[in-house]
Enzyme design. Structure first.
Site, PDB file in Angstrom:
ATOM      1  N   SER A 116       0.676 -15.350  50.123  1.00  0.00           N
ATOM      2  CA  SER A 116      -0.298 -14.258  50.222  1.00  0.00           C
ATOM      3  C   SER A 116      -0.004 -13.330  51.393  1.00  0.00           C
ATOM      4  O   SER A 116      -0.739 -12.369  51.612  1.00  0.00           O
ATOM      5  CB  SER A 116      -1.717 -14.827  50.366  1.00  0.00           C
ATOM      6  OG  SER A 116      -1.801 -15.637  51.528  1.00  0.00           O
ATOM      7  N   HIS A 137       2.791 -12.396  44.305  1.00  0.00           N
ATOM      8  CA  HIS A 137       1.491 -12.841  44.807  1.00  0.00           C
ATOM      9  C   HIS A 137       0.427 -12.648  43.743  1.00  0.00           C
ATOM     10  O   HIS A 137      -0.024 -11.529  43.499  1.00  0.00           O
ATOM     11  CB  HIS A 137       1.128 -12.081  46.084  1.00  0.00           C
ATOM     12  CG  HIS A 137      -0.203 -12.458  46.635  1.00  0.00           C
ATOM     13  ND1 HIS A 137      -1.034 -11.566  47.276  1.00  0.00           N
ATOM     14  CD2 HIS A 137      -0.887 -13.645  46.620  1.00  0.00           C
ATOM     15  CE1 HIS A 137      -2.140 -12.175  47.633  1.00  0.00           C
ATOM     16  NE2 HIS A 137      -2.083 -13.437  47.253  1.00  0.00           N
ATOM     17  N   GLU A 149       0.970  -8.757  43.167  1.00  0.00           N
ATOM     18  CA  GLU A 149       1.753  -7.996  44.131  1.00  0.00           C
ATOM     19  C   GLU A 149       3.205  -8.465  44.035  1.00  0.00           C
ATOM     20  O   GLU A 149       3.474  -9.654  44.166  1.00  0.00           O
ATOM     21  CB  GLU A 149       1.231  -8.223  45.548  1.00  0.00           C
ATOM     22  CG  GLU A 149      -0.111  -7.580  45.841  1.00  0.00           C
ATOM     23  CD  GLU A 149      -0.559  -7.781  47.285  1.00  0.00           C
ATOM     24  OE1 GLU A 149      -1.074  -6.826  47.869  1.00  0.00           O
ATOM     25  OE2 GLU A 149      -0.394  -8.914  47.800  1.00  0.00           O
ATOM     26  N   ASN A 187      -4.461  -7.954  50.986  1.00  0.00           N
ATOM     27  CA  ASN A 187      -5.023  -8.743  52.081  1.00  0.00           C
ATOM     28  C   ASN A 187      -4.993  -7.989  53.403  1.00  0.00           C
ATOM     29  O   ASN A 187      -5.853  -8.192  54.259  1.00  0.00           O
ATOM     30  CB  ASN A 187      -4.279 -10.068  52.223  1.00  0.00           C
ATOM     31  CG  ASN A 187      -4.709 -11.090  51.188  1.00  0.00           C
ATOM     32  OD1 ASN A 187      -5.814 -11.020  50.676  1.00  0.00           O
ATOM     33  ND2 ASN A 187      -3.844 -12.032  50.872  1.00  0.00           N
TER      34      ASN A 187
END
Length: 279
Positions: A116, A137, A149, A187
């Protein structure tokens, strides 16, 4: 396409499910047999729930499960087109695993990480094939969330990228392309927002309920930041937040003391029944 998934936890079994549902042969590998048994039960339950919701033929569930091989033997990952790692979010452990996969897997096999936010470039450097190492991801829950991602390390080849992008499209998901950077895109933006909500709560400015209500009604989010933190898992959130702060050294990514306090108390969110809310 023949796909391997290393790690049969929440993310790993979800990845295996969506790959098998799209018609791919999947080898789901984990060193713990109990985790594999739990993964098989979760995939079966998820498929029944999903097929009921979408009015699909339940007979197809057996076909999907039949495309997944559950194994604790890493040598079964030989001869695959791509192996997706979904283990503990720890850079040193991931590098050791990728070095091991580099020896086990065929030279043509793409090695992908579901990290992540850890460096794909650094993970790729642990292998002799950095051009065939890439980030994929997925987001939790994998069968439901549409985004993946795709992260290119400094040595990731265009061929590897195009192959992975095509795979993401084939399983019915959308992708965004990212150059390797701490926490990537989602994130990188999301964690500071959640952190600030925790700071607001810790400073006694508003209750958890009102903070979440304000963000939901004021910014049209489907779930408030504190409820989302509980869903993610406060230990996972803490690890991700620490990585972002350590990698950037930027004070705006500082970690809220209340987050650390809850994790130390074992209040990790939904998975423990208590976090910012009680479940």
């Amino acid at each position: 396409m023949k796909i391997g998934v290393l790690g049969a936890g929440t993310m790993g079994n979800g990845i295996a499910q969506v790959m098998a549902s799209a018609g791919h042969e999947v080898t789901l590998c984990d060193i713990d047999n109990e985790t594999l048994r739990t993964a098989a039960s979760k995939i079966d339950a998820n498929l029944w729930r999903l097929y009921k919701k979408e009015n699909k033929e339940f007979s197809e569930i057996g076909q999907v499960l039949g495309r997944i091989t559950f194994t604790a033997d890493k040598t079964k990952l030989v001869g695959l087109d791509i192996v997706i790692e979904a283990i503990l979010e720890n850079s040193e452990i991931k590098k050791r695993v990728f070095a091991e996969l580099d020896v086990i897997c065929d030279s043509k096999t793409i090695l992908a990480s579901n990290t992540s936010g850890l460096s794909i470039t650094e993970i790729g450097a642990a292998t002799e094939r950095p051009d065939r190492v890439i980030g994929m991801h997925f987001f939790n829950p994998v069968p439901v969330m549409k985004l993946v991602e795709i992260i290119k390390g400094s040595d990731t080849s265009d061929e590897t990228y195009e192959m992975v992008k095509g795979l993401v499209q084939h399983i019915g998901k959308e992708s965004i392309t990212i150059q390797d950077a701490p926490l990537f895109v989602v994130n990188r933006i999301l964690v500071p927002m959640i952190n600030e909500a925790i700071f607001v709560l810790g400073e006694g400015i508003a209750t958890a309920e009102d903070i979440d209500k304000g963000m939901m009604l004021g910014t049209n989010q489907p779930i408030g930041p504190l409820a989302l933190a509980d869903l993610i898992g406060l230990d996972t959130l803490l690890s991700v937040a620490e990585t972002l702060f350590e990698e950037t050294g930027d004070s705006k990514y500082r970690v809220p003391p209340l987050l650390r306090k809850n994790v130390r108390a074992g209040k990790l969110g939904r998975k423990t029944g208590k976090g910012f809310y009680t479940y």
